[in-house]
Motif scaffolding. Structure first.
Motif, PDB file in Angstrom:
ATOM      1  N   LEU A 108     -42.372  -2.777 -55.991  1.00 24.52           N
ATOM      2  CA  LEU A 108     -42.892  -1.691 -55.262  1.00 24.52           C
ATOM      3  C   LEU A 108     -42.937  -0.473 -56.169  1.00 24.52           C
ATOM      4  O   LEU A 108     -44.070   0.344 -55.877  1.00 24.52           O
ATOM      5  N   ASN A 109     -42.089  -0.088 -56.991  1.00 24.81           N
ATOM      6  CA  ASN A 109     -42.254   1.191 -57.583  1.00 24.81           C
ATOM      7  C   ASN A 109     -43.467   1.083 -58.613  1.00 24.81           C
ATOM      8  O   ASN A 109     -44.272   1.934 -58.702  1.00 24.81           O
ATOM      9  N   THR A 110     -43.624  -0.033 -59.159  1.00 31.04           N
ATOM     10  CA  THR A 110     -44.773  -0.234 -60.060  1.00 31.04           C
ATOM     11  C   THR A 110     -46.161  -0.113 -59.129  1.00 31.04           C
ATOM     12  O   THR A 110     -47.173   0.403 -59.781  1.00 31.04           O
ATOM     13  N   LEU A 111     -46.200  -0.835 -58.169  1.00 29.12           N
ATOM     14  CA  LEU A 111     -47.474  -0.911 -57.207  1.00 29.12           C
ATOM     15  C   LEU A 111     -47.914   0.677 -56.834  1.00 29.12           C
ATOM     16  O   LEU A 111     -48.919   0.977 -56.871  1.00 29.12           O
ATOM     17  N   GLN A 112     -46.595   1.598 -56.562  1.00 36.92           N
ATOM     18  CA  GLN A 112     -46.782   2.655 -56.222  1.00 36.92           C
ATOM     19  C   GLN A 112     -47.445   3.686 -57.352  1.00 36.92           C
ATOM     20  O   GLN A 112     -48.266   4.621 -57.090  1.00 36.92           O
ATOM     21  N   ALA A 113     -46.920   3.455 -58.393  1.00 36.46           N
ATOM     22  CA  ALA A 113     -47.200   4.179 -59.609  1.00 36.46           C
ATOM     23  C   ALA A 113     -48.823   3.849 -59.961  1.00 36.46           C
ATOM     24  O   ALA A 113     -49.748   4.557 -60.169  1.00 36.46           O
ATOM     25  N   TYR A 114     -49.220   2.554 -59.622  1.00 34.75           N
ATOM     26  CA  TYR A 114     -50.699   2.344 -60.002  1.00 34.75           C
ATOM     27  C   TYR A 114     -51.483   2.731 -58.922  1.00 34.75           C
ATOM     28  O   TYR A 114     -52.504   3.420 -59.403  1.00 34.75           O
ATOM     29  N   TYR A 140     -61.876  12.255 -67.600  1.00 35.12           N
ATOM     30  CA  TYR A 140     -60.642  12.105 -66.898  1.00 35.12           C
ATOM     31  C   TYR A 140     -59.600  12.493 -67.684  1.00 35.12           C
ATOM     32  O   TYR A 140     -58.505  13.307 -67.381  1.00 35.12           O
ATOM     33  N   LEU A 141     -59.405  12.157 -69.160  1.00 33.27           N
ATOM     34  CA  LEU A 141     -58.223  12.069 -69.867  1.00 33.27           C
ATOM     35  C   LEU A 141     -58.158  13.578 -70.524  1.00 33.27           C
ATOM     36  O   LEU A 141     -57.286  14.144 -70.324  1.00 33.27           O
ATOM     37  N   GLU A 142     -59.589  14.211 -70.607  1.00 32.31           N
ATOM     38  CA  GLU A 142     -59.736  15.698 -70.857  1.00 32.31           C
ATOM     39  C   GLU A 142     -59.139  16.682 -69.756  1.00 32.31           C
ATOM     40  O   GLU A 142     -58.614  17.661 -69.930  1.00 32.31           O
ATOM     41  N   ASP A 143     -59.273  15.817 -68.303  1.00 27.06           N
ATOM     42  CA  ASP A 143     -58.654  16.736 -67.301  1.00 27.06           C
ATOM     43  C   ASP A 143     -57.312  16.829 -67.210  1.00 27.06           C
ATOM     44  O   ASP A 143     -56.653  17.546 -66.994  1.00 27.06           O
ATOM     45  N   LEU A 188     -54.470   5.480 -59.750  1.00 27.70           N
ATOM     46  CA  LEU A 188     -55.755   4.867 -59.543  1.00 27.70           C
ATOM     47  C   LEU A 188     -56.589   6.217 -58.490  1.00 27.70           C
ATOM     48  O   LEU A 188     -57.692   6.302 -58.605  1.00 27.70           O
ATOM     49  N   GLU A 189     -55.731   6.560 -57.436  1.00 28.39           N
ATOM     50  CA  GLU A 189     -56.166   7.554 -56.368  1.00 28.39           C
ATOM     51  C   GLU A 189     -56.503   8.722 -57.075  1.00 28.39           C
ATOM     52  O   GLU A 189     -57.595   9.383 -56.627  1.00 28.39           O
ATOM     53  N   ARG A 190     -55.744   9.285 -57.915  1.00 25.96           N
ATOM     54  CA  ARG A 190     -56.102  10.285 -58.808  1.00 25.96           C
ATOM     55  C   ARG A 190     -57.323  10.230 -59.559  1.00 25.96           C
ATOM     56  O   ARG A 190     -58.330  11.090 -59.698  1.00 25.96           O
ATOM     57  N   PHE A 191     -57.531   9.126 -60.094  1.00 24.53           N
ATOM     58  CA  PHE A 191     -58.854   8.961 -60.953  1.00 24.53           C
ATOM     59  C   PHE A 191     -59.910   8.803 -59.850  1.00 24.53           C
ATOM     60  O   PHE A 191     -61.114   9.449 -60.194  1.00 24.53           O
ATOM     61  N   GLN A 248     -50.422  10.694 -69.808  1.00 19.64           N
ATOM     62  CA  GLN A 248     -51.809  10.206 -70.213  1.00 19.64           C
ATOM     63  C   GLN A 248     -52.023   8.882 -70.507  1.00 19.64           C
ATOM     64  O   GLN A 248     -52.791   8.204 -69.877  1.00 19.64           O
ATOM     65  N   ALA A 249     -50.816   8.267 -71.496  1.00 20.52           N
ATOM     66  CA  ALA A 249     -51.080   6.867 -71.966  1.00 20.52           C
ATOM     67  C   ALA A 249     -50.781   5.911 -70.682  1.00 20.52           C
ATOM     68  O   ALA A 249     -51.385   4.901 -70.461  1.00 20.52           O
ATOM     69  N   ARG A 250     -50.057   6.484 -69.567  1.00 20.13           N
ATOM     70  CA  ARG A 250     -49.565   5.525 -68.661  1.00 20.13           C
ATOM     71  C   ARG A 250     -50.779   5.447 -67.552  1.00 20.13           C
ATOM     72  O   ARG A 250     -51.184   4.268 -67.127  1.00 20.13           O
ATOM     73  N   HIS A 251     -51.562   6.432 -67.411  1.00 16.19           N
ATOM     74  CA  HIS A 251     -52.739   6.693 -66.705  1.00 16.19           C
ATOM     75  C   HIS A 251     -53.778   5.685 -67.325  1.00 16.19           C
ATOM     76  O   HIS A 251     -54.511   4.972 -66.326  1.00 16.19           O
ATOM     77  N   LEU A 252     -53.907   5.838 -68.422  1.00 12.63           N
ATOM     78  CA  LEU A 252     -54.919   4.865 -69.321  1.00 12.63           C
ATOM     79  C   LEU A 252     -54.617   3.563 -69.125  1.00 12.63           C
ATOM     80  O   LEU A 252     -55.533   2.704 -69.137  1.00 12.63           O
ATOM     81  N   SER A 253     -53.366   3.002 -69.342  1.00 11.00           N
ATOM     82  CA  SER A 253     -53.047   1.756 -68.922  1.00 11.00           C
ATOM     83  C   SER A 253     -53.439   1.399 -67.558  1.00 11.00           C
ATOM     84  O   SER A 253     -53.633   0.075 -67.473  1.00 11.00           O
ATOM     85  N   SER A 254     -52.958   2.141 -66.527  1.00  3.41           N
ATOM     86  CA  SER A 254     -53.409   1.960 -65.267  1.00  3.41           C
ATOM     87  C   SER A 254     -54.774   1.461 -65.191  1.00  3.41           C
ATOM     88  O   SER A 254     -55.216   0.381 -64.262  1.00  3.41           O
ATOM     89  N   LEU A 255     -55.755   2.243 -65.907  1.00  2.00           N
ATOM     90  CA  LEU A 255     -57.200   2.184 -65.448  1.00  2.00           C
ATOM     91  C   LEU A 255     -57.575   0.765 -66.322  1.00  2.00           C
ATOM     92  O   LEU A 255     -58.506  -0.006 -65.821  1.00  2.00           O
ATOM     93  N   LYS A 256     -56.902   0.562 -67.524  1.00  2.00           N
ATOM     94  CA  LYS A 256     -57.285  -0.781 -68.228  1.00  2.00           C
ATOM     95  C   LYS A 256     -56.887  -1.995 -67.289  1.00  2.00           C
ATOM     96  O   LYS A 256     -57.916  -2.985 -67.140  1.00  2.00           O
TER      97      LYS A 256
END
Length: 307
Positions: free
Chosen positions: A22-28, A57-60, A32-35, A71-79
């Motif tokens: 559940l924690n992982t799903l909430q983080a994803y 997005y990364l610049e933002d 993704l909603e922020r993106f 930032q790396a976590r956000h990029l991993s979620s997008l990948k």
């Protein structure tokens, strides 16, 4: 709406096929909603994003002073999201594929000294009401076992009744591991369990609706939340005369590992008790011990005082 529905499909896949917690799903979902919100302002949908959109997005994120690790976590979620879209035949490329994640320096875990840990435990042991009895059990368990706070709050009462000397814990990836219980942790746990029923709502007590959580709560989850445990620990820190910024469930987990290694425990045993799948994750604690090892050499090596 199409973009948000595909995010929902991605989350369903992660839960059903990958067994994501559940924690992982909430983080994803948060990432993704922020993106999606960012792209909405650009007139774009997340499932149609280009490499240029991802870079913007990364610049933002950088402009908002988010750390390289975040930032790396956000990029991993997008990948992972775009890989899912490719597997589903929704798109034939991954716009994150050629974007390098930001460099992350190795950060050493924060941990409590043995003296501060003892002060915290001594204050917790002076329990007078049922709330303090519960808090005492929480602190003793965290420090005695090195559990993640998510593992702690999701314990079932039945897990504590199989063998008084151990706990069987369901960790990341639904992997079971066994952690030993100290005598003081067992005593604090038994004292709390005698009062556990009082934390059920009056309606549940009358109807006999006990979901079996070790630390039940009247909230939506049915058990004590990670956030609430963190709040209780900070309140205990203030009462103990310790800076509350130095206390969190994760810091107690670090203290568990560090104090074991300082007292001669081997890295493999600590790895198993922490539930790390890779020993390299556990090895970061050896860096914490570097100063102590240097002092040992300076104080005890026969050549250290010569010259």
């Amino acid at each position: 709406m199409v973009g948000s529905s595909r995010i929902s499909l991605f989350l369903e896949m992660m839960a059903a096929e990958r067994g994501a917690s559940l924690n992982t799903l909430q983080a994803y979902q948060r990432d993704l909603e922020r993106f999606a919100d960012f792209l909405k302002g650009q007139g774009q949908r997340p499932d149609r994003a280009t490499p240029s959109d991802v870079r913007s997005y990364l610049e933002d994120l950088t402009a908002e002073d988010l750390s390289p690790r975040t930032q790396a976590r956000h990029l991993s979620s997008l990948k992972q999201y775009f890989l899912f879209l490719m597997e589903e035949g929704i798109r034939n490329d991954n716009p994150v594929g050629e974007i390098n994640p930001p460099k992350i320096g190795q950060s050493l875990p924060k941990f409590l000294s043995v003296d501060d840990t003892e002060r915290l435990l001594d204050t917790a042991r002076d329990a007078k009401d049922k709330e303090e009895v519960r808090l005492h059990a929480l602190v003793e368990l965290l420090y005695a076992t090195g559990l993640r706070v998510s593992e702690l709050v999701s314990l079932k009462a039945s897990q504590t009744q199989r063998d008084p000397r151990i706990l069987t814990v369901l960790g990341k990836g639904n992997k079971e591991r066994i952690v030993p219980l100290s005598l003081s942790a067992r005593e604090a746990l038994d004292t709390y369990i005698a009062q556990r029923q009082t934390f059920l709502s009056s309606g549940d007590q009358v109807a006999g609706h006990d979901q079996g959580w070790l630390f039940p709560s009247r909230g939506k989850s049915g058990h004590l939340t990670r956030h609430r445990v963190g709040q209780l620990l900070k309140e205990l820190a203030i009462k103990s005369g310790i800076d509350p910024k130095k206390i969190s469930p994760h810091i107690l987990r670090h203290a568990f590992a560090t104090h074991l290694l300082e007292n001669g425990a081997d890295l493999r045993s600590v790895q198993k008790m922490l539930g790390h799948s890779d020993i390299s994750t556990t090895q970061i604690y050896t860096h914490v011990l570097q100063d102590r090892l240097q002092r040992l050499v300076l104080d005890h090596h026969p050549l250290s005082n010569k010259g």
